[in-house]
Design a protein around this motif. Structure first.
Motif, PDB file in Angstrom:
ATOM      1  N   ILE A 174       0.458   8.104  -3.328  1.00 48.87           N
ATOM      2  CA  ILE A 174       0.158   7.224  -4.457  1.00 48.87           C
ATOM      3  C   ILE A 174       1.497   6.900  -5.111  1.00 48.87           C
ATOM      4  O   ILE A 174       2.104   7.750  -5.790  1.00 48.87           O
ATOM      5  N   GLY A 175       1.972   5.666  -4.894  1.00 55.00           N
ATOM      6  CA  GLY A 175       3.322   5.319  -5.347  1.00 55.00           C
ATOM      7  C   GLY A 175       4.325   6.129  -4.546  1.00 55.00           C
ATOM      8  O   GLY A 175       4.309   6.142  -3.310  1.00 55.00           O
ATOM      9  N   HIS A 176       5.186   6.835  -5.284  1.00 48.85           N
ATOM     10  CA  HIS A 176       6.179   7.683  -4.635  1.00 48.85           C
ATOM     11  C   HIS A 176       5.767   9.153  -4.689  1.00 48.85           C
ATOM     12  O   HIS A 176       6.596  10.023  -4.374  1.00 48.85           O
ATOM     13  N   GLU A 177       4.520   9.416  -5.096  1.00 38.95           N
ATOM     14  CA  GLU A 177       4.055  10.803  -5.243  1.00 38.95           C
ATOM     15  C   GLU A 177       3.183  11.168  -4.042  1.00 38.95           C
ATOM     16  O   GLU A 177       2.090  10.623  -3.861  1.00 38.95           O
ATOM     17  N   PRO A 178       3.673  12.090  -3.173  1.00 35.89           N
ATOM     18  CA  PRO A 178       2.849  12.508  -2.026  1.00 35.89           C
ATOM     19  C   PRO A 178       2.004  13.751  -2.379  1.00 35.89           C
ATOM     20  O   PRO A 178       2.424  14.605  -3.154  1.00 35.89           O
ATOM     21  N   PHE A 179       0.850  13.816  -1.770  1.00 34.45           N
ATOM     22  CA  PHE A 179      -0.042  14.991  -1.893  1.00 34.45           C
ATOM     23  C   PHE A 179      -0.420  15.398  -0.475  1.00 34.45           C
ATOM     24  O   PHE A 179      -1.175  14.694   0.213  1.00 34.45           O
ATOM     25  N   ARG A 180       0.173  16.526  -0.016  1.00 36.82           N
ATOM     26  CA  ARG A 180       0.137  16.869   1.394  1.00 36.82           C
ATOM     27  C   ARG A 180      -0.907  17.966   1.698  1.00 36.82           C
ATOM     28  O   ARG A 180      -1.392  18.653   0.817  1.00 36.82           O
ATOM     29  N   ASP A 181      -1.118  18.053   3.037  1.00 37.66           N
ATOM     30  CA  ASP A 181      -1.977  19.102   3.622  1.00 37.66           C
ATOM     31  C   ASP A 181      -3.384  19.137   2.985  1.00 37.66           C
ATOM     32  O   ASP A 181      -3.878  20.188   2.571  1.00 37.66           O
TER      33      ASP A 181
ATOM     34  N   ARG B  59       0.607   0.021 -14.102  1.00 37.44           N
ATOM     35  CA  ARG B  59       1.184  -1.000 -13.232  1.00 37.44           C
ATOM     36  C   ARG B  59       0.745  -0.733 -11.805  1.00 37.44           C
ATOM     37  O   ARG B  59       0.386   0.389 -11.458  1.00 37.44           O
ATOM     38  N   PRO B  60       0.744  -1.737 -10.979  1.00 36.87           N
ATOM     39  CA  PRO B  60       0.281  -1.558  -9.606  1.00 36.87           C
ATOM     40  C   PRO B  60       1.148  -0.564  -8.837  1.00 36.87           C
ATOM     41  O   PRO B  60       2.365  -0.502  -8.998  1.00 36.87           O
ATOM     42  N   VAL B  61       0.472   0.189  -7.999  1.00 44.10           N
ATOM     43  CA  VAL B  61       1.130   1.149  -7.107  1.00 44.10           C
ATOM     44  C   VAL B  61       0.505   1.013  -5.730  1.00 44.10           C
ATOM     45  O   VAL B  61      -0.629   0.560  -5.566  1.00 44.10           O
ATOM     46  N   ASN B  62       1.282   1.435  -4.714  1.00 40.76           N
ATOM     47  CA  ASN B  62       0.785   1.427  -3.342  1.00 40.76           C
ATOM     48  C   ASN B  62       0.100   2.770  -3.038  1.00 40.76           C
ATOM     49  O   ASN B  62       0.626   3.841  -3.383  1.00 40.76           O
ATOM     50  N   ILE B  63      -1.001   2.674  -2.341  1.00 43.66           N
ATOM     51  CA  ILE B  63      -1.718   3.893  -1.938  1.00 43.66           C
ATOM     52  C   ILE B  63      -1.980   3.823  -0.447  1.00 43.66           C
ATOM     53  O   ILE B  63      -2.216   2.752   0.123  1.00 43.66           O
ATOM     54  N   SER B  64      -1.880   4.993   0.175  1.00 43.11           N
ATOM     55  CA  SER B  64      -2.180   5.119   1.600  1.00 43.11           C
ATOM     56  C   SER B  64      -2.442   6.585   1.895  1.00 43.11           C
ATOM     57  O   SER B  64      -2.110   7.473   1.109  1.00 43.11           O
ATOM     58  N   VAL B  65      -2.981   6.831   3.083  1.00 45.03           N
ATOM     59  CA  VAL B  65      -3.263   8.192   3.509  1.00 45.03           C
ATOM     60  C   VAL B  65      -2.914   8.293   4.982  1.00 45.03           C
ATOM     61  O   VAL B  65      -3.180   7.388   5.779  1.00 45.03           O
ATOM     62  N   GLU B  66      -2.281   9.404   5.330  1.00 45.01           N
ATOM     63  CA  GLU B  66      -1.828   9.640   6.702  1.00 45.01           C
ATOM     64  C   GLU B  66      -2.571  10.830   7.272  1.00 45.01           C
ATOM     65  O   GLU B  66      -2.663  11.877   6.630  1.00 45.01           O
ATOM     66  N   ALA B  67      -3.087  10.647   8.474  1.00 44.59           N
ATOM     67  CA  ALA B  67      -3.774  11.732   9.193  1.00 44.59           C
ATOM     68  C   ALA B  67      -2.828  12.287  10.234  1.00 44.59           C
ATOM     69  O   ALA B  67      -2.231  11.539  11.010  1.00 44.59           O
TER      70      ALA B  67
ATOM     71  N   ARG C  58      -1.709   0.175   3.905  1.00 44.04           N
ATOM     72  CA  ARG C  58      -1.211   0.389   2.550  1.00 44.04           C
ATOM     73  C   ARG C  58      -1.762  -0.702   1.647  1.00 44.04           C
ATOM     74  O   ARG C  58      -1.767  -1.871   1.991  1.00 44.04           O
ATOM     75  N   ARG C  59      -2.239  -0.263   0.410  1.00 42.12           N
ATOM     76  CA  ARG C  59      -2.815  -1.197  -0.548  1.00 42.12           C
ATOM     77  C   ARG C  59      -2.128  -1.048  -1.888  1.00 42.12           C
ATOM     78  O   ARG C  59      -1.681   0.045  -2.251  1.00 42.12           O
ATOM     79  N   SER C  60      -2.082  -2.142  -2.652  1.00 44.28           N
ATOM     80  CA  SER C  60      -1.519  -2.122  -3.992  1.00 44.28           C
ATOM     81  C   SER C  60      -2.666  -2.256  -4.994  1.00 44.28           C
ATOM     82  O   SER C  60      -3.445  -3.228  -4.938  1.00 44.28           O
ATOM     83  N   VAL C  61      -2.758  -1.294  -5.912  1.00 45.27           N
ATOM     84  CA  VAL C  61      -3.872  -1.264  -6.864  1.00 45.27           C
ATOM     85  C   VAL C  61      -3.342  -0.928  -8.253  1.00 45.27           C
ATOM     86  O   VAL C  61      -2.260  -0.339  -8.400  1.00 45.27           O
ATOM     87  N   LEU C  62      -4.142  -1.317  -9.277  1.00 40.73           N
ATOM     88  CA  LEU C  62      -3.882  -0.925 -10.658  1.00 40.73           C
ATOM     89  C   LEU C  62      -4.943   0.110 -11.014  1.00 40.73           C
ATOM     90  O   LEU C  62      -6.115  -0.213 -11.215  1.00 40.73           O
TER      91      LEU C  62
END
Length: 651
Positions: free
Chosen positions: A63-70, A87-95, A106-110
């Motif tokens: 979420i933005g530049h903040e990763p949440f792992r494992d 403000r809008p931030v990019n969100i994505s998830v990696e498997a 990757r999506r940009s959301v408010l």
């Protein structure tokens, strides 16, 4: 040939690599969404989906530049302090798996604009005529929209009907501010209700429905998940029709209840029946449950002789039906008597108990009265129960007074139903609540007030009487009669009545004597007239002369039996009036010549000569008148029991 084998080998490796890529790609996350459940929440929830999850796959959320792992689940909660909300931030998830790694688009959301409500849960239903009201836990105070799919439960072939409508807005405490009030309520675990009304349905039909909801205030609202399929039964608008059968078991009553089940539409989702027993000694002698639930349409219970109320209610997922009330009045003994040796300080057996029911004008009070609330001068029905084989049993009942007093009222409707010198006195008893004790007897007093005043005479009569006949009262006098009830504490007010006895009737002696004499002469005259009429209508018939066989000789029996009776020719000469003076027939000689049994053999032969001699000898006797001659001739035709046809010869 060798070239062909190489191509086949390369083709196999290619297919294996393609299957590996497809398999790994199917574990790639998709549909990533981050949101809050409502505007009061300080926690964001991120959810994503995968087609198939392999063993050992973990996820890294960005979420933005903040990763949440494992992350091992397909959702994760993040506190708002760690996120950029305005403000809008990019969100994505990696498997990440053992042999692969895949990242969602990757999506940009408010984040502050995204709200997704929870799926409606614990939906309550209520019919209002043919409109269905649905309520569930509210998510926000703001109005929301709902999407509802409805289908008739008894018509599964019908398609689902889509209904879009607005959810009723919840109104909070206006003094503290709507938003603040709602958020405080949510933090305290007090969730208001959202409400929606589906119109133009049939309350006698059952339905199936699903609901999802969405905020109407957020800039980027998301639809909630679907609620579970909700079964809507028909309304229970009628109370169960209960039939009662009671059987007496010597102090215990066996009560069997049966009722008809509800309609299939009302039983959708299941139906139960609630049986509530009150007013009995269920919790007095036997500690048993009074609120029972059953799925059957029959129920059997055991109650005592005291007053019992049984309530039967049908319940489905919609609501409860009206309750059917079965009232079992107290079963009182026919010869209910006053309590003997019953005191409030008397201690009973451990498994025994007692109850008091206040006596009212209509009977015992349905509710028992605690011992501490018993009142003086008030009658109560006393019941004593024991618990036997887990069933309450009444072993004693009687009438009880905590304290007695004199009656407070007089006997009712005292009247005289006769004005003779022995009139009958009738009355109605003193009302039970006015007796203030047990009546021992009635005091009846009478006093003559005219023509001369006499002293009052009183007597005690039974308390069970409601009628009494007064004796030895004078004729033509005026009396005052009074009646009062008496208890062991004294007599009560008197009921009185005044009446006059009938005057004595004077009997006219001369009139009675005249009537008696007239009756005697009348009966005598009638007797004489009737006798004369009888002689004219029914003349007397002479009795036949029966021979006397007492001097019959046995030696001549055979001769007599063998002999035959012979009758000679008989000629009777009719005398002319001029010869009557010269002719005389002595009485008794007509029959002498015919009695052969006594005269011998000569008497057996009678002929014209003997008859002529009799007529010649008659000239020497007295002259007989014509009436005597007719009489003698009548005697002649009955001689020896034979009838002769006498025909007078013409001159």
């Amino acid at each position: 040939m060798e070239t062909l084998k190489r191509w086949r080998l390369l083709h196999g490796h290619f297919v294996f690599l393609l299957l590996t890529i497809v398999t790994e790609g199917s574990s790639c996350p998709s549909y990533l969404e981050c949101f809050r459940r409502n505007t009061c929440e300080s926690v964001y929830v991120c959810e994503w989906s995968v087609n198939r999850t392999q063993t050992g796959v973990t996820f890294d959320l960005h979420i933005g530049h903040e990763p949440f792992r494992d992350i091992k689940e397909t959702h994760h909660e993040v506190l708002e302090e760690r996120l950029i909300q305005h403000r809008p931030v990019n969100i994505s998830v990696e498997a990440r798996g053992r042999n692969f790694s895949c990242t969602s688009p990757r999506r940009s959301v408010l984040l502050r604009d995204i709200v997704k409500y929870e799926a409606p849960q614990n939906i309550s239903m209520l019919w209002s005529e043919n409109n269905l009201n649905l309520t569930w836990k509210a998510t926000e105070e703001h109005p929301a929209s709902a999407e509802i799919w409805v289908q008739r439960d008894d018509h599964h072939s019908e398609s689902w009907e889509k209904i879009m409508m607005n959810i009723t807005k919840w109104t909070g405490d206006s003094s503290a501010g709507v938003h603040t009030s709602f958020c405080l309520s949510v933090r305290n675990g007090l969730y208001p209700k959202h409400k929606v009304t589906i119109e133009n349905l049939s309350k006698r039909s059952s339905y199936r429905l699903q609901i999802r909801q969405r905020s109407t205030q957020a800039r980027s609202p998301l639809w909630s998940g679907w609620s579970p399929v909700v079964l809507v039964p028909a309304e229970l608008d009628h109370k169960p029709k209960v039939k009662t059968r009671t059987r007496d078991l010597n102090g215990t009553r066996e009560v069997t209840l049966t009722w008809k089940g509800v309609s299939p539409a009302a039983a959708v989702g299941g139906v139960t029946y609630l049986v509530n027993i009150s007013g009995s000694s269920q919790n007095c002698a036997c500690k048993t449950k009074t609120n029972l639930t059953t799925n059957k349409t029959s129920f059997t219970t055991y109650v005592s002789y005291s007053t019992v109320n049984i309530f039967v209610t049908a319940r489905n997922s919609m609501r409860d039906s009206p309750s059917a009330v079965i009232h079992l009045p107290a079963q009182l003994a026919a010869d209910l008597k006053a309590c003997d040796n019953v005191t409030l300080s008397h201690k009973l057996h451990k498994r025994s108990c007692r109850q008091w029911y206040k006596l009212q004008d209509t009977g015992p009070n349905p509710e028992s009265t605690p011992k501490k609330n018993l009142q003086d001068f008030i009658p109560y029905f006393y019941f004593e129960h024991i618990c036997e084989d887990r069933k309450p049993r009444t072993v004693r009942m009687c009438l009880f007074y905590k304290k007695q007093g004199a009656p407070q009222s007089e006997p009712q409707d005292l009247i005289i139903i006769s004005d003779s010198h022995s009139p009958v006195l009738t009355w109605r008893p003193i009302p039970p609540l006015q007796q203030r004790g047990f009546l021992t007897h009635y005091q009846l007093c009478s006093v003559k007030i005219s023509p001369q005043v006499s002293s009052e005479e009183c007597q005690n009569i039974s308390s069970s009487l409601l009628m009494y006949q007064l004796e030895t009262l004078e004729h033509g006098a005026k009396y005052n009669i009074s009646l009062a009830g008496v208890t062991q504490e004294g007599g009560g007010p008197k009921a009185s009545v005044t009446f006059n006895t009938a005057p004595e009737k004077q009997v006219n002696v001369w009139l009675s004597l005249g009537l008696l004499i007239g009756f005697f002469f009348g009966t005598t005259t009638c007797t004489v007239i009737l006798k004369r009429i009888k002689k004219r209508i029914f003349p007397s018939v002479p009795k036949p002369v029966l021979p006397d066989f007492s001097l019959f000789n046995p030696e001549n029996q055979q001769e007599v039996l063998e002999g035959k009776e012979e009758v000679s020719n008989l000629t009777l000469l009719q005398l002319q009036p001029k010869d009557m003076e010269e002719t005389s027939i002595p009485r008794g000689q007509w029959g002498d010549g015919g009695d052969g049994g006594e005269e011998g053999s000569e008497g057996d032969d009678e002929g014209p000569d003997s008859t002529g001699r009799a007529l010649s000898s008659s000239r020497d006797g007295d002259v007989m008148d014509e009436e005597q001659l007719d009489h003698e001739i009548a005697l002649l035709i009955y001689k020896n029991g034979l009838v002769f046809d006498v025909k007078p010869e013409s001159p």
